[in-house]
Design a protein around this motif. Sequence first.
Motif, short mmCIF file in Angstrom:
data_model
loop_
_atom_site.label_atom_id
_atom_site.label_comp_id
_atom_site.label_asym_id
_atom_site.label_seq_id
_atom_site.Cartn_x
_atom_site.Cartn_y
_atom_site.Cartn_z
N PHE A 29 0.71 -1.18 -0.11
CA PHE A 29 -0.03 0.04 0.00
C PHE A 29 0.87 1.26 0.13
O PHE A 29 0.25 2.24 -0.31
CB PHE A 29 -0.85 0.09 1.24
N PHE A 30 1.99 1.01 0.32
CA PHE A 30 3.00 2.11 -0.05
C PHE A 30 3.46 2.73 -1.24
O PHE A 30 3.50 3.90 -1.50
CB PHE A 30 4.51 1.92 0.85
N LEU A 31 3.16 1.75 -2.03
CA LEU A 31 3.72 1.96 -3.51
C LEU A 31 2.88 2.94 -4.15
O LEU A 31 3.57 3.93 -4.96
CB LEU A 31 3.73 0.68 -4.39
N PRO A 32 1.55 2.81 -4.28
CA PRO A 32 0.56 4.00 -4.82
C PRO A 32 0.89 5.33 -4.00
O PRO A 32 0.92 6.30 -5.23
CB PRO A 32 -0.68 3.38 -4.57
N PHE A 33 1.14 5.45 -3.07
CA PHE A 33 1.35 6.70 -2.23
C PHE A 33 2.80 7.33 -2.82
O PHE A 33 2.91 8.37 -3.28
CB PHE A 33 1.19 6.79 -0.92
N LEU A 34 3.78 6.51 -2.97
CA LEU A 34 5.08 6.75 -3.34
C LEU A 34 5.02 7.16 -4.66
O LEU A 34 5.58 8.36 -5.13
CB LEU A 34 6.10 5.50 -3.13
N LEU A 35 4.45 6.51 -5.42
CA LEU A 35 4.52 6.98 -7.16
C LEU A 35 3.88 8.34 -7.16
O LEU A 35 4.24 9.30 -8.16
CB LEU A 35 3.76 5.80 -7.62
N ALA A 36 2.57 8.58 -6.56
CA ALA A 36 1.83 9.80 -6.79
C ALA A 36 2.66 10.76 -6.26
O ALA A 36 2.76 11.78 -6.80
CB ALA A 36 0.59 9.62 -6.13
N ALA A 37 3.48 10.72 -4.92
CA ALA A 37 4.23 11.80 -4.42
C ALA A 37 5.38 11.98 -5.47
O ALA A 37 5.60 13.17 -5.50
CB ALA A 37 4.68 11.20 -3.11
N LEU A 38 5.86 11.21 -6.03
CA LEU A 38 7.04 11.31 -6.88
C LEU A 38 6.60 12.22 -7.98
O LEU A 38 7.25 13.40 -8.39
CB LEU A 38 7.49 9.93 -7.53
N SER A 39 5.44 11.98 -8.45
CA SER A 39 5.00 12.86 -9.76
C SER A 39 4.50 14.26 -9.18
O SER A 39 4.79 15.45 -9.68
CB SER A 39 3.60 12.27 -10.30
N ILE A 40 4.02 14.34 -7.97
CA ILE A 40 3.64 15.67 -7.29
C ILE A 40 4.99 16.45 -7.10
O ILE A 40 5.09 17.68 -7.36
CB ILE A 40 2.53 15.42 -6.18
N GLY A 41 5.83 15.86 -6.52
CA GLY A 41 7.10 16.59 -6.07
C GLY A 41 8.14 16.88 -7.32
O GLY A 41 8.56 18.04 -7.14
N LEU A 42 7.98 16.03 -8.27
CA LEU A 42 8.76 16.31 -9.53
C LEU A 42 8.11 17.75 -10.33
O LEU A 42 8.74 18.44 -10.71
CB LEU A 42 8.80 15.25 -10.40
#
Length: 185
Positions: A124-137
């Motif tokens: 469940f960590f992975l969807p949040f990590l991927l979304a956060a990477l896109s937002i942060g980038l």
Amino acid sequence: MDADQTNQGNKRVWISLFVISMSIVAFEIQLMPFFSIVQWQHIASMVISSAHLGFGPSGTRITLFREKMLRHSSILIPFFMMSSGLMMMIALPMSRLAFFRLDTFTLFSDPTQIEKLTLNYLLFFLPFLLAALSIGLVYVKKASTVGNYYFADLTGAGFGGLLALTLMWTMDLKWILWVVASLPI
């Protein structure tokens, strides 16, 4: 590139940021009743910690690999957004497989349950990590106008909460996941 193309590109990024924020918040809220039903309420707070666990390392990764990620941001941002949606789609069904299935009643008496709890956190960590990477980038790439994009992020998150509540009132819980996860794709 002329001004019209730049404005069009900025609108697409703004809308994409709005949608990924809306989707990830709706996903987070949608997971709460799922965990409350499947694992009672003891593990429901796991959703919030998984989200925080995903958003934390994303900033570290962007900081450490900033130049390389910025060079490839036109590919990475859509990739992270779509991957987040795909991970939302598969995380919940995968968590129900025997390999991942957690039994909180035997958490302290069966050592394999600690492993399954860890696997569930990672899942469940992975969807949040991927979304956060896109937002942060997006924030790093558009630093000079970050306020506009931060507004899109917060507005999308607010609408994500409303979307999750609306869907919970109008749809069966098992279908909400597919609606929410399809948005960033």
